[in-house]
Structure formats: C-alpha cells, structure tokens
Design a protein around this motif. Sequence first.
Motif, PDB file in Angstrom:
ATOM      1  N   TRP A   1       0.799  -1.153   0.014  1.00  0.00           N
ATOM      2  CA  TRP A   1      -0.001  -0.151   0.103  1.00  0.00           C
ATOM      3  C   TRP A   1       0.993   1.250   0.102  1.00  0.00           C
TER       4      TRP A   1
ATOM      5  N   CYS B   1       0.354   3.306  -3.173  1.00  0.00           N
ATOM      6  CA  CYS B   1      -0.415   4.567  -3.151  1.00  0.00           C
ATOM      7  C   CYS B   1       0.439   5.819  -2.904  1.00  0.00           C
TER       8      CYS B   1
ATOM      9  N   ARG C   1      -7.455   9.023  -3.748  1.00  0.00           N
ATOM     10  CA  ARG C   1      -8.862   8.793  -3.727  1.00  0.00           C
ATOM     11  C   ARG C   1      -9.021   7.927  -4.825  1.00  0.00           C
TER      12      ARG C   1
ATOM     13  N   ALA D   1      -8.103   4.809  -1.383  1.00  0.00           N
ATOM     14  CA  ALA D   1      -7.585   5.150  -0.123  1.00  0.00           C
ATOM     15  C   ALA D   1      -8.808   5.889   0.822  1.00  0.00           C
ATOM     16  N   ASP D   2      -8.347   5.655   2.130  1.00  0.00           N
ATOM     17  CA  ASP D   2      -9.301   6.517   3.113  1.00  0.00           C
ATOM     18  C   ASP D   2      -8.633   7.930   3.302  1.00  0.00           C
TER      19      ASP D   2
ATOM     20  N   ALA E   1      -8.795  11.808   4.430  1.00  0.00           N
ATOM     21  CA  ALA E   1      -9.830  13.041   4.934  1.00  0.00           C
ATOM     22  C   ALA E   1     -10.442  14.008   3.939  1.00  0.00           C
TER      23      ALA E   1
ATOM     24  N   VAL F   1      -4.473  10.872   5.175  1.00  0.00           N
ATOM     25  CA  VAL F   1      -4.840   9.662   4.382  1.00  0.00           C
ATOM     26  C   VAL F   1      -4.777   8.548   5.807  1.00  0.00           C
ATOM     27  N   THR F   2      -5.715   7.534   5.808  1.00  0.00           N
ATOM     28  CA  THR F   2      -5.588   6.294   6.887  1.00  0.00           C
ATOM     29  C   THR F   2      -5.125   5.280   6.133  1.00  0.00           C
ATOM     30  N   ASP F   3      -4.070   4.606   6.406  1.00  0.00           N
ATOM     31  CA  ASP F   3      -3.597   3.325   5.736  1.00  0.00           C
ATOM     32  C   ASP F   3      -4.586   2.223   5.780  1.00  0.00           C
ATOM     33  N   PRO F   4      -4.305   1.049   5.282  1.00  0.00           N
ATOM     34  CA  PRO F   4      -5.193   0.100   5.512  1.00  0.00           C
ATOM     35  C   PRO F   4      -5.184  -0.609   7.015  1.00  0.00           C
TER      36      PRO F   4
ATOM     37  N   GLY G   1      -5.269   1.250   9.842  1.00  0.00           N
ATOM     38  CA  GLY G   1      -5.764   2.384  10.625  1.00  0.00           C
ATOM     39  C   GLY G   1      -4.821   3.542  11.073  1.00  0.00           C
TER      40      GLY G   1
ATOM     41  N   ARG H   1      -3.224   7.003  10.858  1.00  0.00           N
ATOM     42  CA  ARG H   1      -3.573   8.244  10.268  1.00  0.00           C
ATOM     43  C   ARG H   1      -2.020   8.692   9.753  1.00  0.00           C
TER      44      ARG H   1
END
Length: 117
Positions: free
Chosen positions: A23, A27, A81, A85-86, A88, A103-106, A108, A110
Amino acid sequence: MERVLGIGGYFIRAADSVRLGAWYRDCLGLDLDEHGVWHPDAGPTVFATFEHDTDYFGSRAQQTMLNFRVRDLDAMLAQLRAKGADVAAETQDMQGVGRFGWVTDPEGNRIELWQPA
C-alpha cells in the motif's frame, strides 16, 4: 554533545506487513529497495510533541503520526482517492508553513501529507 543526523527509519506493526508495505509503495510511491531503504528528497523534517489527549492523530490509540512531504498536495490526494484510499475530506492551510491533508492506511494509521509553503 552528539546529535542525531536525521530519521533513520520508521517501523510499523502490521497484521499483514506485505499488504501494508505494498500500500505504501502503490499509493504513496515509496521507492523502497529489498531491505526497505528509501532515499527521500532533501528537505525539512519537523519533530513536534503533542498533548496526550490530542485528536490530531485520529485514533487516541495511535501514539505517533508519520508526516510525508509532497510536491503537490491536491494531486497526491486525488491519486489516493482514485486508488480507493481513506482520505480525509478536509485540508488545512497554515500561513508560512504550507498545506496539510490526511490519509489513513489499511491498518488504521493516520498519515499527514504536507506541501511546504
């Protein structure tokens, strides 16, 4: 007095270390060798302490937050995005410091992304 020369590494516990490493490579574009060595571009590094009850790191269980310098924050956030990816929704501008996004990695964690001023 001896002084540290810079960040020598950042180590993260992971439930799936291969997936998490992929990731960060896929990413965020970390170009790591087979030993995990990365040669970042030269630039400023911030070392700051926060109050124990800060919400800035996301989860209260997260004790540290990794911050990566980026050239173009908007392009990086769009790239993340597009990869699902998660990211904010908000960004922050700090006069004379730069722009920030998260961004929060897989797993959790931040992560802060910083486009210096």
